[in-house]
Design a protein around this motif. Structure first.
Motif, short mmCIF file in Angstrom:
data_model
loop_
_atom_site.label_atom_id
_atom_site.label_comp_id
_atom_site.label_asym_id
_atom_site.label_seq_id
_atom_site.Cartn_x
_atom_site.Cartn_y
_atom_site.Cartn_z
N ILE A 1 66.86 36.19 67.18
CA ILE A 1 67.93 35.88 66.23
C ILE A 1 68.24 37.09 65.34
O ILE A 1 69.38 37.31 64.95
CB ILE A 1 67.54 34.64 65.37
CG1 ILE A 1 68.75 34.13 64.58
CG2 ILE A 1 66.39 34.92 64.45
CD1 ILE A 1 68.50 32.80 63.89
N THR A 2 67.23 37.90 65.06
CA THR A 2 67.44 39.05 64.17
C THR A 2 68.09 40.24 64.88
O THR A 2 68.59 41.14 64.22
CB THR A 2 66.11 39.51 63.54
OG1 THR A 2 65.20 39.83 64.59
CG2 THR A 2 65.51 38.44 62.65
N ALA A 9 69.43 39.84 53.31
CA ALA A 9 69.29 38.39 53.11
C ALA A 9 69.27 37.69 54.46
O ALA A 9 68.45 36.79 54.68
CB ALA A 9 70.45 37.87 52.25
N PHE A 10 70.15 38.10 55.36
CA PHE A 10 70.16 37.49 56.70
C PHE A 10 68.82 37.70 57.38
O PHE A 10 68.24 36.76 57.95
CB PHE A 10 71.28 38.08 57.57
CG PHE A 10 71.16 37.68 59.01
CD1 PHE A 10 71.59 36.44 59.44
CD2 PHE A 10 70.58 38.54 59.94
CE1 PHE A 10 71.45 36.05 60.78
CE2 PHE A 10 70.44 38.16 61.27
CZ PHE A 10 70.88 36.92 61.68
N GLU A 11 68.32 38.92 57.34
CA GLU A 11 67.04 39.24 58.00
C GLU A 11 65.91 38.39 57.42
O GLU A 11 65.09 37.85 58.17
CB GLU A 11 66.71 40.73 57.84
CG GLU A 11 67.70 41.67 58.51
CD GLU A 11 67.70 41.60 60.03
OE1 GLU A 11 66.65 41.28 60.63
OE2 GLU A 11 68.76 41.87 60.62
N ALA A 12 65.88 38.27 56.09
CA ALA A 12 64.82 37.49 55.44
C ALA A 12 64.92 36.01 55.81
O ALA A 12 63.90 35.38 56.16
CB ALA A 12 64.90 37.66 53.93
N TYR A 13 66.12 35.45 55.76
CA TYR A 13 66.29 34.05 56.13
C TYR A 13 65.95 33.83 57.61
O TYR A 13 65.32 32.82 57.96
CB TYR A 13 67.71 33.56 55.86
CG TYR A 13 67.93 33.10 54.44
CD1 TYR A 13 67.35 31.92 53.99
CD2 TYR A 13 68.72 33.82 53.57
CE1 TYR A 13 67.55 31.47 52.69
CE2 TYR A 13 68.93 33.38 52.27
CZ TYR A 13 68.35 32.21 51.83
OH TYR A 13 68.55 31.78 50.55
N ALA A 14 66.37 34.72 58.46
CA ALA A 14 66.09 34.56 59.89
C ALA A 14 64.59 34.52 60.15
O ALA A 14 64.11 33.66 60.90
CB ALA A 14 66.74 35.70 60.69
N GLN A 15 63.85 35.42 59.52
CA GLN A 15 62.39 35.43 59.69
C GLN A 15 61.77 34.14 59.15
O GLN A 15 60.87 33.57 59.76
CB GLN A 15 61.78 36.65 58.99
CG GLN A 15 62.10 37.97 59.66
CD GLN A 15 61.59 38.03 61.10
OE1 GLN A 15 60.56 37.47 61.46
NE2 GLN A 15 62.34 38.73 61.94
N GLN A 16 62.27 33.70 57.99
CA GLN A 16 61.76 32.48 57.39
C GLN A 16 62.06 31.26 58.27
O GLN A 16 61.21 30.39 58.46
CB GLN A 16 62.38 32.30 56.00
CG GLN A 16 61.76 31.20 55.19
CD GLN A 16 62.30 31.18 53.77
OE1 GLN A 16 63.25 31.87 53.43
NE2 GLN A 16 61.69 30.38 52.92
#
Length: 144
Positions: free
Chosen positions: A74-75, A88-95
């Motif tokens: 996804i990232t 922010a996208f990267e952090a949410y995707a990992q979470q």
């Protein structure tokens, strides 16, 4: 004389035909250009379908299948608008990936809470990056 008259008439018809302007084609509706779905958009559509099945299983008290990491890319998946690939996208995707994994590995009585958290994180991610179009569809995934 007859021959001259026919020649004159043909000449006039030729001149009139050459001088007549053809009407420009009327503008109609623009030709539909097929939109190419980005890799990330397709991945999220697939994720949505999976979440519908997971929601139904949780609501019906059925055990979830074994965790299979289907969305780890996804990232790195190509986005429709690459400028939305923010920190922010990267952090949410990992979470989101972490919550999904925890949901599948959780005890059945905890899976509902993980699922709801997963849905809320999807909504928050879309809000954070300004891709709000799918939020209504995502909200429908919530367990009532």
């Amino acid at each position: 004389m007859q021959h001259l008259r026919h020649t004159f008439i043909l000449a006039i018809i030729g001149i009139l035909a050459a001088c007549t302007q053809q009407a420009a084609p009327e503008p109609g509706p623009k030709k539909f250009e097929e939109h190419q779905t980005s890799e990330l958009a397709q991945l999220m559509r697939d994720m949505h379908q999976d979440m519908l099945h997971v929601r139904d299983q949780i609501q019906d008290g059925q055990p979830l299948p074994e965790y299979t990491p289907r969305y780890t890319h996804i990232t790195s998946a190509a986005m429709t608008q690459e400028h939305m690939r923010t920190d922010a996208f990267e952090a949410y995707a990992q979470q989101i990936l972490q919550i999904e994994k925890e949901m599948y590995q959780a005890a059945p009585e905890q899976q509902r809470a993980h699922y709801q958290t997963l849905v809320q994180n999807c909504i928050a991610c879309h809000q954070a990056i300004g891709c709000t179009g799918p939020i209504t569809k995502i909200k429908k995934l919530e367990i009532q």
